[in-house]
Design an enzyme around this catalytic site. Structure first.
Site, PDB file in Angstrom:
ATOM      1  N   LEU A 199      19.902   5.664  34.207  1.00 26.88           N
ATOM      2  CA  LEU A 199      19.506   4.243  33.833  1.00 26.88           C
ATOM      3  C   LEU A 199      17.789   4.597  33.682  1.00 26.88           C
ATOM      4  CD1 LEU A 199      21.799   1.418  35.417  1.00 26.88           C
ATOM      5  CD2 LEU A 199      21.675   2.611  33.024  1.00 26.88           C
ATOM      6  N   HIS A 200      17.161   3.874  32.902  1.00 23.14           N
ATOM      7  CA  HIS A 200      15.938   3.876  32.848  1.00 23.14           C
ATOM      8  C   HIS A 200      14.759   2.906  32.083  1.00 23.14           C
ATOM      9  CE1 HIS A 200      16.065   6.117  29.081  1.00 23.14           C
ATOM     10  NE2 HIS A 200      15.258   6.625  28.919  1.00 23.14           N
ATOM     11  N   ARG A 201      16.035   2.372  31.539  1.00 16.19           N
ATOM     12  CA  ARG A 201      15.277   1.897  30.110  1.00 16.19           C
ATOM     13  C   ARG A 201      14.772   0.325  31.015  1.00 16.19           C
ATOM     14  NH1 ARG A 201      14.768   4.016  25.205  1.00 16.19           N
ATOM     15  NH2 ARG A 201      16.521   5.173  24.729  1.00 16.19           N
ATOM     16  N   ARG A 234      10.886   6.165  36.347  1.00 19.34           N
ATOM     17  CA  ARG A 234      11.029   4.431  36.281  1.00 19.34           C
ATOM     18  C   ARG A 234      11.433   3.448  36.407  1.00 19.34           C
ATOM     19  NH1 ARG A 234      10.132   0.874  34.061  1.00 19.34           N
ATOM     20  NH2 ARG A 234      10.281  -0.287  32.154  1.00 19.34           N
TER      21      ARG A 234
END
Length: 367
Positions: A199-201, A234
């Site tokens: 996950l990074h958004r 992120r």
């Protein structure tokens, strides 16, 4: 001149650079340094056989405005001093947008690899980047038929649009014999069966309430099966603060290189992600993919692959279904998307070679 700045760019650029080299075209690579950690950057150059960058701008992180401004300043200096005949950009990161803007203002032609993808979600920075870049590009290389349709609907001239397939899949298919799942399990001490997660958004990792909810759902998945998650820089701080590592069956890893990451995906029972590229890779690897997003710019991974858009509340139940051998209701996966055959880089190189050989094609569109 190829402009790359983040790990998805490297995977897409490698087949194009290789195919152009085989044709003897003179080229250079500029690494903007948008991803600057070795595990997010240099290891990809080594594994993918990309030539050492001629320039590394070392821009690093910052707000979107800060990063884009630094990218534009650095790229303007490079374009002015080197006078490239064509700038090739990839994907939808800030480096892509910055290079397209600077090149257009200097009247340098632009080619956009992975043009025409649309999520229709203007809250995504990537959506802004790819839409603007496509309007600036002289050559739009589309990975899927719907991308061609989006470009045509937005008024992009038909002679600028080329359906070429997906160079990211070139890299995947060319690396299949390097994905040694048993060796990876032993080296990283992985469980025999697991779900891979990444996950990074911003929509998933910037809001503490959203992060806390996602961590709780991932722990519910971990109640059923081990979860192995390379933690992207992120979202590292937010996920850690929410207690991501507070479950005995959560296995958190540092970011992985290309070969290790795709091997991890290939050996998994399912993947939980918000990454566009992972949706494409799981389509070819036939691994069930649960995408934690309300939309995707890659709908072909749903119609031709094993991808499904899900909410966090659906996640534990869908993992349970996958583990029970039940289908997810996605399309049959007897075939692959058109032209995802490992030859997209060759098609792009052929078009670029023809373009370079035709003086009329290099004329300034605004002249």
């Amino acid at each position: 001149m190829h402009i790359v700045g983040a790990r998805p760019n490297f995977v897409k650029a490698a087949p194009v650079v290789s195919a152009l080299a085989a044709r003897g075209l003179r080229q250079s690579v500029v690494h903007t340094g948008q991803h600057y950690d070795d595990r997010m950057s240099a290891v990809f150059f080594r594994e993918l056989g990309l030539p050492r960058p001629d320039v590394d701008l070392g821009v690093g992180s910052g707000t979107h405005a800060q990063q884009t401004a630094a990218l534009m300043t650095g790229l303007e200096e490079e374009f002015t001093s080197r006078s490239p005949g064509l700038v090739v950009v990839y994907g939808d990161v800030n480096s892509t947008l910055a290079a397209g803007l600077v090149a257009a203002k200097l009247h340098i032609p632009v080619a956009h690899v992975e043009a025409g993808l649309r999520s229709f979600d203007w809250s995504m920075p990537e959506e802004v980047n790819r839409r603007v870049t496509d309007q600036l590009a002289d050559l739009c290389f589309a990975t899927s038929p719907e991308a061609v349709g989006h470009l045509a609907a937005e008024g992009v001239a038909v002679d600028r649009i080329h359906l070429v397939g997906n160079p990211m899949i070139d890299t995947l298919l060319g690396s299949l014999d390097r994905f040694d799942t048993q060796a990876l399990r032993e080296r990283l001490d992985l469980p025999a069966s697991y779900v891979a997660a990444t996950l990074h958004r911003p929509a998933n990792v910037d809001d503490p309430e959203v992060v806390a909810r996602l961590v709780a759902r991932l722990h519910e998945v971990a109640d059923q099966i081990d979860v192995v998650m390379p933690v992207h820089p992120r979202g590292r701080a937010a996920l850690t603060a929410a207690g991501l590592d507070g479950h005995p069956r959560m296995h958190l890893l540092e970011p992985l290189g290309y070969v290790d990451f795709v091997t991890l995906v290939r050996a998994s029972a399912a993947v939980v992600t918000d990454s566009g590229g992972v949706q494409e890779e799981t389509t070819i690897l036939r691994v069930p993919c649960l995408t934690l997003r309300p939309n995707t710019e890659r709908p072909i991974t749903i119609t031709h692959g094993s991808n499904r858009l899900v909410t966090d509340s659906e996640l534990p139940g869908l993992v349970s279904k996958i583990l029970a051998g039940e289908g997810l209701g996605t399309a049959a996966v007897a075939d692959v998307p058109p032209l995802w055959d490992g030859r997209a880089g060759e098609r792009i190189a052929a078009i670029l070679a023809d373009w370079a050989a035709a003086p009329a094609a290099r004329a300034d569109r605004g002249a």
